[in-house]
Design a protein around this motif. Structure first.
Motif, PDB file in Angstrom:
ATOM      1  N   TRP A 284      54.487  46.131  69.449  1.00  0.00           N
ATOM      2  CA  TRP A 284      55.169  44.833  69.540  1.00  0.00           C
ATOM      3  C   TRP A 284      54.620  43.818  68.542  1.00  0.00           C
ATOM      4  O   TRP A 284      55.232  42.769  68.317  1.00  0.00           O
ATOM      5  CB  TRP A 284      55.076  44.269  70.953  1.00  0.00           C
ATOM      6  CG  TRP A 284      53.697  43.928  71.431  1.00  0.00           C
ATOM      7  CD1 TRP A 284      52.851  44.754  72.109  1.00  0.00           C
ATOM      8  CD2 TRP A 284      53.013  42.687  71.286  1.00  0.00           C
ATOM      9  NE1 TRP A 284      51.677  44.105  72.401  1.00  0.00           N
ATOM     10  CE2 TRP A 284      51.753  42.829  71.911  1.00  0.00           C
ATOM     11  CE3 TRP A 284      53.335  41.458  70.710  1.00  0.00           C
ATOM     12  CZ2 TRP A 284      50.818  41.793  71.952  1.00  0.00           C
ATOM     13  CZ3 TRP A 284      52.403  40.426  70.752  1.00  0.00           C
ATOM     14  CH2 TRP A 284      51.162  40.604  71.374  1.00  0.00           C
ATOM     15  N   LEU A 285      53.498  44.131  67.912  1.00  0.00           N
ATOM     16  CA  LEU A 285      52.946  43.246  66.893  1.00  0.00           C
ATOM     17  C   LEU A 285      53.558  43.611  65.546  1.00  0.00           C
ATOM     18  O   LEU A 285      53.273  44.665  64.992  1.00  0.00           O
ATOM     19  CB  LEU A 285      51.418  43.362  66.844  1.00  0.00           C
ATOM     20  CG  LEU A 285      50.655  42.761  68.012  1.00  0.00           C
ATOM     21  CD1 LEU A 285      49.179  43.116  67.929  1.00  0.00           C
ATOM     22  CD2 LEU A 285      50.818  41.251  68.053  1.00  0.00           C
ATOM     23  N   SER A 286      54.410  42.750  65.058  1.00  0.00           N
ATOM     24  CA  SER A 286      55.063  42.989  63.770  1.00  0.00           C
ATOM     25  C   SER A 286      55.197  41.664  63.035  1.00  0.00           C
ATOM     26  O   SER A 286      55.156  40.593  63.636  1.00  0.00           O
ATOM     27  CB  SER A 286      56.443  43.618  63.969  1.00  0.00           C
ATOM     28  OG  SER A 286      57.280  42.743  64.715  1.00  0.00           O
ATOM     29  N   ARG A 287      55.353  41.748  61.735  1.00  0.00           N
ATOM     30  CA  ARG A 287      55.410  40.539  60.925  1.00  0.00           C
ATOM     31  C   ARG A 287      56.741  39.814  61.093  1.00  0.00           C
ATOM     32  O   ARG A 287      57.796  40.436  61.124  1.00  0.00           O
ATOM     33  CB  ARG A 287      55.143  40.871  59.459  1.00  0.00           C
ATOM     34  CG  ARG A 287      53.697  41.257  59.250  1.00  0.00           C
ATOM     35  CD  ARG A 287      53.369  41.555  57.827  1.00  0.00           C
ATOM     36  NE  ARG A 287      51.929  41.735  57.692  1.00  0.00           N
ATOM     37  CZ  ARG A 287      51.342  42.189  56.611  1.00  0.00           C
ATOM     38  NH1 ARG A 287      52.053  42.520  55.552  1.00  0.00           N
ATOM     39  NH2 ARG A 287      50.021  42.301  56.574  1.00  0.00           N
ATOM     40  N   ASP A 288      56.638  38.498  61.169  1.00  0.00           N
ATOM     41  CA  ASP A 288      57.810  37.650  61.339  1.00  0.00           C
ATOM     42  C   ASP A 288      58.586  37.605  60.026  1.00  0.00           C
ATOM     43  O   ASP A 288      58.075  37.148  59.000  1.00  0.00           O
ATOM     44  CB  ASP A 288      57.355  36.245  61.752  1.00  0.00           C
ATOM     45  CG  ASP A 288      58.507  35.342  62.150  1.00  0.00           C
ATOM     46  OD1 ASP A 288      59.657  35.665  61.820  1.00  0.00           O
ATOM     47  OD2 ASP A 288      58.244  34.308  62.785  1.00  0.00           O
ATOM     48  N   ALA A 289      59.830  38.071  60.046  1.00  0.00           N
ATOM     49  CA  ALA A 289      60.640  38.094  58.833  1.00  0.00           C
ATOM     50  C   ALA A 289      60.839  36.698  58.259  1.00  0.00           C
ATOM     51  O   ALA A 289      60.893  36.513  57.038  1.00  0.00           O
ATOM     52  CB  ALA A 289      61.996  38.732  59.137  1.00  0.00           C
TER      53      ALA A 289
END
Length: 252
Positions: free
Chosen positions: A235-240
């Protein structure tokens, strides 16, 4: 972080102003490029971060309570006093968490990651984070090491998301549950919770003594497990939206 509570507002305003000057005047981009894009993603990140921080500290408190090393004495219940304390403590800890994350996981982190790489950025900001707490009451070698581990945890979360919202939420959940909900010292600093008081009877090496849980081995274990988890959590992913603003490490 040892500070006078009244200085939080001016300190945060100064940190925001300095970050804005560096991002707009030097880097020719928006302050939001540090990970402050508003919107639904910001709210979601904050809530998830808060939950993670609360779960990590909550697990330590549960183990301490199950072992009989901590308990609570109830006092006279005053709903109005308790409500005022909840609001005041939440505001203070939110400002403190946001200030520290902006200072350590904001512009300085991005500059270090751009120049030296993410591992160096995580380690150097974690060391500086621990050093800032070095004069706090009750800190020892283990307390210092645990504070650095917390900095590593937050640094990895920031690198994986480019979101100051998620790390501010984690920082707040960690401090709020430990201090207000459990009535325990946070990095050696105590804020009284109305209507009940905590007592600690366990071994200092495990429970942390005067520095609070952050000075004990139980916290060390919980934080190491937390680091291993956030390094891989899906669930930790970079904010587009942040990536569109070209964070500094993405310019290399």
């Amino acid at each position: 972080m040892a500070f006078e509570w009244w200085a939080l507002g001016p300190a945060l305003a100064g940190a925001l102003a300095a970050s804005w000057v560096m991002m707009s005047g030097v880097e020719s981009t928006s302050l939001a490029g540090l990970g402050l894009v508003p919107g639904v993603r910001a709210v979601t990140d904050f809530i998830r971060g808060f939950g993670l921080g609360a779960v990590l500290i909550g697990s330590v408190v549960v183990v301490m309570a199950s072992a009989g090393w901590i308990g609570w004495r109830t006092g006279v219940w005053n709903a109005q006093e308790f409500t005022r304390a909840v609001l005041a403590t939440t505001l203070l800890f939110t400002l403190a968490a946001f200030l520290e994350e902006l200072v350590f996981r904001g512009y300085p982190f991005q500059v270090l990651a751009q120049a030296l790489g993410p591992r160096a950025a995580v380690l150097l900001t974690a060391a500086a984070f621990a050093a800032l707490h070095g004069a706090n009451p009750g800190i020892g070698g283990l307390g210092f090491a645990n504070t650095a581990l917390a900095g590593i945890l937050l640094g990895i979360m920031y690198w994986r998301t480019y979101s100051l919202w998620v790390v501010t939420g984690a920082h707040l959940g960690w401090n709020w549950l430990m201090s207000f909900a459990a009535d325990l010292p946070v990095s050696g600093l105590e804020i009284d919770t109305p209507s009940y008081d905590a007592w600690i009877a366990g071994p200092d090496i495990l429970t942390g003594g005067d520095y609070g849980p952050e000075g004990g081995l139980l916290l060390s274990l919980a934080t190491v497990l937390g680091i291993a988890w956030v390094a891989r959590a899906s669930w930790l992913s970079r904010d587009a939206a942040v990536l569109e603003l070209r964070p500094l490490p993405e310019r290399t």
